[in-house]
Write an enzyme that holds these catalytic residues in place. Structure first.
Site, mmCIF file in Angstrom:
data_model
loop_
_atom_site.group_PDB
_atom_site.id
_atom_site.type_symbol
_atom_site.label_atom_id
_atom_site.label_comp_id
_atom_site.label_asym_id
_atom_site.label_seq_id
_atom_site.Cartn_x
_atom_site.Cartn_y
_atom_site.Cartn_z
ATOM 1 N N ASP A 112 83.533 32.487 13.686
ATOM 2 C CA ASP A 112 83.225 33.076 14.999
ATOM 3 C C ASP A 112 81.919 32.511 15.536
ATOM 4 O O ASP A 112 80.899 32.503 14.823
ATOM 5 C CB ASP A 112 83.034 34.598 14.853
ATOM 6 C CG ASP A 112 84.290 35.394 15.170
ATOM 7 O OD1 ASP A 112 85.178 34.869 15.869
ATOM 8 O OD2 ASP A 112 84.371 36.546 14.706
ATOM 9 N N LYS A 140 86.135 30.421 16.702
ATOM 10 C CA LYS A 140 86.760 31.447 17.563
ATOM 11 C C LYS A 140 85.730 31.951 18.565
ATOM 12 O O LYS A 140 84.562 32.170 18.201
ATOM 13 C CB LYS A 140 87.305 32.617 16.718
ATOM 14 C CG LYS A 140 87.939 33.717 17.571
ATOM 15 C CD LYS A 140 88.813 34.652 16.762
ATOM 16 C CE LYS A 140 88.065 35.703 15.978
ATOM 17 N NZ LYS A 140 87.221 36.615 16.767
ATOM 18 N N ASP A 188 82.462 37.571 13.033
ATOM 19 C CA ASP A 188 81.125 38.126 13.290
ATOM 20 C C ASP A 188 81.097 39.617 12.946
ATOM 21 O O ASP A 188 80.059 40.268 13.062
ATOM 22 C CB ASP A 188 80.647 37.843 14.720
ATOM 23 C CG ASP A 188 81.575 38.405 15.775
ATOM 24 O OD1 ASP A 188 82.615 38.998 15.427
ATOM 25 O OD2 ASP A 188 81.245 38.251 16.977
ATOM 26 N N SER A 189 82.253 40.146 12.456
ATOM 27 C CA SER A 189 82.253 41.480 11.844
ATOM 28 C C SER A 189 81.348 41.490 10.614
ATOM 29 O O SER A 189 81.039 42.561 10.088
ATOM 30 C CB SER A 189 83.675 41.903 11.470
ATOM 31 O OG SER A 189 84.346 40.876 10.761
ATOM 32 N N GLU A 246 85.287 34.746 22.063
ATOM 33 C CA GLU A 246 85.867 35.889 22.774
ATOM 34 C C GLU A 246 85.787 35.673 24.289
ATOM 35 O O GLU A 246 84.714 35.345 24.807
ATOM 36 C CB GLU A 246 85.099 37.177 22.414
ATOM 37 C CG GLU A 246 85.282 37.586 20.959
ATOM 38 C CD GLU A 246 84.533 38.876 20.602
ATOM 39 O OE1 GLU A 246 84.008 39.552 21.520
ATOM 40 O OE2 GLU A 246 84.476 39.199 19.408
ATOM 41 N N GLU A 258 93.372 41.782 20.093
ATOM 42 C CA GLU A 258 92.873 42.949 19.367
ATOM 43 C C GLU A 258 93.128 44.227 20.162
ATOM 44 O O GLU A 258 92.750 44.337 21.326
ATOM 45 C CB GLU A 258 91.364 42.774 19.086
ATOM 46 C CG GLU A 258 90.777 43.939 18.311
ATOM 47 C CD GLU A 258 89.401 43.661 17.701
ATOM 48 O OE1 GLU A 258 88.947 42.487 17.732
ATOM 49 O OE2 GLU A 258 88.790 44.618 17.196
HETATM 50 O O1 KIV Z 1 85.014 39.435 13.602
HETATM 51 C C1 KIV Z 1 86.158 39.764 13.231
HETATM 52 O O2 KIV Z 1 86.372 40.256 12.106
HETATM 53 C C2 KIV Z 1 87.253 39.583 14.162
HETATM 54 C C3 KIV Z 1 88.585 40.134 13.775
HETATM 55 C C4 KIV Z 1 88.581 41.603 13.985
HETATM 56 C C5 KIV Z 1 89.692 39.478 14.496
HETATM 57 O O3 KIV Z 1 87.079 39.020 15.193
#
Ligand code: KIV
EC number: 2.1.2.11
Length: 273
Positions: free
Chosen positions: A92, A122, A53-54, A124, A191
């Protein structure tokens, strides 16, 4: 130039990642958000591609990861999956799509898997989201956990500084890591936490632990692809190693193109019909 294991063309699975940990083979992981980049990253021999989600930051230009929507993550996930033959693709689940109820979490997880054809998701968090994690895994969807600095909670922290430096937060992180493993997660991202704590988590868990800013004693490493290629500048945390300076390369190429167009050098006789 061949990648470390690019000769091994078998599809990476969650099971193979656990085997890699067992035999001490480090796991390589990078983000990707589009078809073309995913093709390059996969072809170079990466083990895991994260549709992070970056994307909210590096693709959409938002300050945080919070604004990105489920449909936007699905768009990025579909694009990446089309470009990948070997790597395990993890998407994510974005902020707000799994915290409200287990029902909503499972519904959104199934939607992402059905439409993107990704391999895993993924999420969090630890104890706060453990019921959602259990329900999603019960639906047959593999989950990678994410602890330490969790960018979806940035407004709660108010800072991107290293997490779990004090004993209470470190103890909670350890307990959350065990909870996620016991719930059936196949891997865990840590992280920006102290290397000694990450080492302890990797030693205590049987599932692979992938670090970003968590030192070298974990089972694998992940970076944001645009950061490690040097496309983004102005973001230089200590853990980031830049393997290229694409910002300079791309700027130079584009400046050259502008000059060529202005001067009438492009297109030439061979570049027209
Ligand atoms: O969204 C992302 O890029 C991440 C990584 C920093 C692990 O969760």
């Amino acid at each position: 130039m061949a990648g470390y294991i690019s000769g091994d063309a078998r599809k990476v699975t969650t099971h193979r990642l656990v085997e890699m940990k067992q035999r001490g083979e480090k796991i390589s992981m990078l983000t990707s958000y589009d078809y073309t980049t995913a093709q390059i990253v996969d072809g170079a021999g990466i083990d895991v591609i994260l549709v992070g989600d970056s994307a909210s930051n590096v693709m959409a230009g938002n300050v945080t990861t919070l604004p990105i929507t489920l449909d936007q993550m699905i768009y990025h996930g579909k694009s990446v999956v089309r470009g990948v033959k070997r790597a395990l693709v993890v998407v994510d689940l974005p902020f707000g799509t799994y915290q409200t109820s287990e029902y909503e979490a499972v519904t959104n997880a199934i939607k992402v898997m059905k439409i993107t054809h990704a391999d895993a998701l993924k999420l969090e968090g630890g104890v706060e989201i453990i019921d959602a994690v259990r329900k999603i895994i019960a639906a047959g969807i593999p989950i990678m956990g994410h602890l330490g600095l969790m960018p979806q909670s940035i407004n709660k922290y108010g800072t991107y500084t290293v997490r779990a430096k004090d004993e209470a937060e470190a103890e909670k992180l350890l307990s959350d890591a065990h909870l996620l493993e016991d719930a059936g997660c196949f891997a865990l991202v840590l992280e920006k936490i102290p290397a000694a704590l990450a080492e302890r988590v990797a030693r205590e868990l049987t599932i692979p632990v992938i670090g970003i800013g968590a030192g070298g004693a974990v089972d694998g490493q992940v970076l944001v692809v645009t950061d490690m290629l040097g496309m983004t500048n102005g973001f230089s945390p200590r853990f980031l190693r830049r393997y290229a300076d694409l910002h300079t390369v791309m700027t130079g190429a584009i400046q050259q193109y502008v000059d060529d167009v202005k001067n009438g050098d492009f297109p030439n006789q061979n570049e027209q019909y």
